[in-house]
Write a protein that holds these residues in place. Structure first.
Motif, short mmCIF file in Angstrom:
data_model
loop_
_atom_site.label_atom_id
_atom_site.label_comp_id
_atom_site.label_asym_id
_atom_site.label_seq_id
_atom_site.Cartn_x
_atom_site.Cartn_y
_atom_site.Cartn_z
N TYR A 127 0.83 -1.21 0.00
CA TYR A 127 0.00 0.00 0.00
C TYR A 127 0.87 1.26 0.00
N GLN A 184 3.76 1.77 -1.11
CA GLN A 184 4.51 2.00 -2.34
C GLN A 184 3.76 2.91 -3.30
N ARG A 185 2.46 3.06 -3.07
CA ARG A 185 1.66 3.93 -3.91
C ARG A 185 1.56 5.31 -3.27
N LYS A 186 1.42 6.33 -4.07
CA LYS A 186 1.34 7.70 -3.58
C LYS A 186 0.05 7.88 -2.78
N ILE A 199 -4.94 -0.13 -4.89
CA ILE A 199 -3.79 -1.03 -4.66
C ILE A 199 -3.51 -1.93 -5.87
N LYS A 200 -4.33 -1.80 -6.91
CA LYS A 200 -4.13 -2.54 -8.15
C LYS A 200 -4.18 -4.06 -7.94
#
Length: 307
Positions: free
Chosen positions: A206, A208-210, A251-252
């Motif tokens: 989580y 790792q994402r902006k 979160i893809k």
């Protein structure tokens, strides 16, 4: 050797706000009926020794170690990694200036789980909360210095009803008791996915994402609506589905329903880190048969699992 003190902490499930709770989203958390107990004995004949004995929910021995906390030594163990974790926890307890470890009294700790350790209901948080109660230190501080996380699980460990939980600035936490209507709770069921999910790995994924303030605000609004006493189950169903889609897009990762239960007619929601532990589903007459036919045998009604 007589019982010195006894403690008990509740397990937990996070119904809304997974991941985003770390960034201040208003989240709905549920304290479990199952938890972990701690008994502490004082050993006058063995100063400086710390004996730790842990039992599984079936009564079988899970772990045993003998530590010298003051000299930072492991003298005996059945699991070296967990002994190292315990030493680290006790060192942090000392740094938090607990009066319990300032003398050289020996202790024997015995823990007992009410649930299988792989269920994801909070073996770590109940452990930290129990130790903090015994040591008379702040459990949130102890969690921060050991396992990390938002702290909602510590709030659940001490709660007897569902709560909303929100991190604020300056380490403040907004915790409020809430009540879910029976129209909602009687139509929910919880299923264990037969695998433990590493929440710390999920958190890293989580982070790792902006950070998305819009997502945080949207999840907070959903939590507010869900905890409104006038909400209907149809509204709840819609909001839960929206929540699952929002997290999925951020979160893809595909929602668990799409991955494993695409033919299920009702909603299904991940609880906590995606990929394991418990999920929540809309309850129908055929629900238990459906999940058992797919190999999922641990199925709990709301009233049987949640306080």
């Amino acid at each position: 050797m007589s019982v010195l003190q006894k403690f008990k902490s509740n397990g937990k499930l996070l119904l809304t706000g997974e991941y985003t709770v770390l960034d201040g989203a208003l989240s709905l958390a549920l304290p479990a009926r199952l938890g972990q107990s701690l008994e502490v004995y004082e050993m006058e004949k063995h100063p400086k020794k710390t004996v730790w004995i842990a039992y599984k929910n079936d009564g079988k021995l899970w772990f045993k170690t003998v530590l010298d906390i003051h000299d930072n030594k492991i003298e005996e163990t059945t699991n070296l990694n967990f002994s190292k974790k315990l030493l680290h926890i006790f060192k942090q307890v000392q740094k938090l200036r607990s009066v319990k470890l300032q003398n050289h009294v020996g202790y024997e700790f015995t823990t007992r789980l009410d649930f299988p350790e792989n269920w994801g209901l909070g073996t770590s948080s109940t452990l930290i909360n129990n130790i903090a109660q015994w040591a008379q230190v702040n459990p949130y501080k102890l969690l921060e210095k050991t396992f990390g996380g938002s702290g909602y699980d510590i709030a659940c460990a001490n709660a007897n009803t569902p709560i909303t939980y929100q991190l604020k600035e300056d380490e403040l936490k907004n915790i409020n008791k809430v009540e879910l209507s029976s129209e909602i709770t009687e139509n929910l069921i919880f299923i264990y996915l037969n695998q433990k999910q590493n929440s710390r790995e999920g958190i890293q994924h989580y982070k790792q994402r902006k950070k998305s303030q819009r997502l945080i605000d949207d999840i907070s609004k959903i939590t507010q609506k869900i905890t409104n006493s006038k909400i209907t189950f149809n509204q709840f169903r819609t909001l839960i589905s929206e929540h699952e889609q929002m997290i999925s897009e951020f979160i893809k990762l595909d929602p668990v329903k799409k991955v494993l239960f695409n033919d299920y007619p009702g909603f299904i929601k991940s609880l906590g880190a995606w990929g394991g532990d418990f999920i929540m589903a809309e309850k129908f007459e055929f629900t238990e048969e459906y999940f058992k036919n797919k190999g999922y045998d641990v199925i709990k009604n709301y009233k049987d699992l949640i306080r």
